[in-house]
Design an enzyme around this catalytic site. Structure first.
Site, mmCIF file in Angstrom:
data_model
loop_
_atom_site.group_PDB
_atom_site.id
_atom_site.type_symbol
_atom_site.label_atom_id
_atom_site.label_comp_id
_atom_site.label_asym_id
_atom_site.label_seq_id
_atom_site.Cartn_x
_atom_site.Cartn_y
_atom_site.Cartn_z
ATOM 1 N N GLU A 120 0.824 -1.211 0.000
ATOM 2 C CA GLU A 120 0.000 0.000 0.000
ATOM 3 C C GLU A 120 0.860 1.264 0.000
ATOM 4 O O GLU A 120 0.486 2.278 -0.596
ATOM 5 C CB GLU A 120 -0.953 -0.038 1.196
ATOM 6 N N GLU A 140 -3.686 -10.365 3.841
ATOM 7 C CA GLU A 140 -4.506 -10.029 5.010
ATOM 8 C C GLU A 140 -5.699 -10.963 5.227
ATOM 9 O O GLU A 140 -6.070 -11.242 6.375
ATOM 10 C CB GLU A 140 -5.024 -8.584 4.894
#
Length: 270
Positions: A120, A140
């Protein structure tokens, strides 16, 4: 000139600012490191001498594994509404994922595995250069979480939608060469050429008139999601202070004059 804050290493090379994440073994980012990166990027944003930033990491295997899961597990960092512990003025996670008032370009120089929040961070940069052995992943979901510091917003805009879903749902790793084919990253280079290439790009950008350089990002942010017609309207009518200043600047006049006189322009950011 360089300085160490243990978790990050900062260096100024003329107009180029370098931030190196330095948290062995996986360069994971806890809340204090995230805030330090935010402070560093605010310094870059506010210093008129600095024109371009490079974000990289120490080591050869991992750029960043993202959030420090040990910090989450110990309770040192909370997961529920985690963003409330971030200083909103410092750009959210890692200081860059939500830094909406940064108009200067940032280059990601990825030295290794780029996963989770590390991915990210890379997606929040303007240009991405990766070493050949780099892979990208979002692991995740098996941890009972989703990537919520920019991947949900940015990844489906960088990849074909279903390919983005493969990464989000299945957590599969994408090699740098494949990412380059999709246009998700700009360039893949041998590991030993990574920083040389990033610094060459940064040096080239540092030669551009500062107001023109910063206008690119300001305008792109303003027209994001608008139709072509509405984009023109926004450029002509919205409040875009850097773009307006650029149009009236001495640098713009100097650039034209230097072109006519067949010489190198002398820009001063005015």
């Amino acid at each position: 000139m360089s300085e160490s804050e243990q978790d990050i290493i900062l260096a100024e090379n003329g107009a180029v600012f370098e931030i190196t994440i330095n948290r062995p073994k996986v360069n994971a980012i806890d809340l204090p490191t995230s805030r330090k990166m935010g402070q560093a990027l605010a310094r870059f944003r506010d210093d008129p001498k600095l024109k371009v930033c490079i974000i990289t990491a120490a080591g050869e295997k991992i750029f960043s594994a993202g959030w420090d899961l040990k910090s989450l597990d110990s309770g040192a960092t909370q997961l529920d509404n985690w963003w409330e512990n971030e200083d909103a003025s410092l750009g959210g996670f890692a200081g860059i994922t939500e830094l909406w008032n940064l108009n200067k370009p940032v280059i990601a120089a990825l030295n290794g595995l780029t996963i989770g929040g590390g991915f990210e961070i890379a997606l929040a940069c303007d240009l991405i250069i990766a070493a050949e052995h780099v892979e990208f992943a979002l692991p995740e979901l098996p941890l009972g979480m989703i990537p919520d510091a920019g991947a949900m917003q940015r990844l489906p805009r960088r990849l074909p939608y279903n390919i983005a879903l493969e990464m989000l749902y299945l957590g599969r790793r994408m090699p740098a060469a494949e990412a380059a084919r999709y246009g998700m990253i700009n360039k893949v280079v041998p590991a030993e050429q990574l920083m040389t290439t990033a610094r060459q790009w940064a040096a080239q950008l540092a030669q551009v008139a500062p107001l023109a350089l910063q206008s690119i990002k300001e305008v792109l942010r303003a027209v994001d999601g608008a139709s072509i017609r509405d984009s023109f309207h926004k450029m002509r009518n919205d409040k875009l202070p850097t773009y307006r200043e650029m149009l009236r600047s001495n640098d713009a006049a100097e650039g034209v004059k230097a072109f006519v006189e067949k010489r190198k322009p002398d820009f001063h950011g005015q």
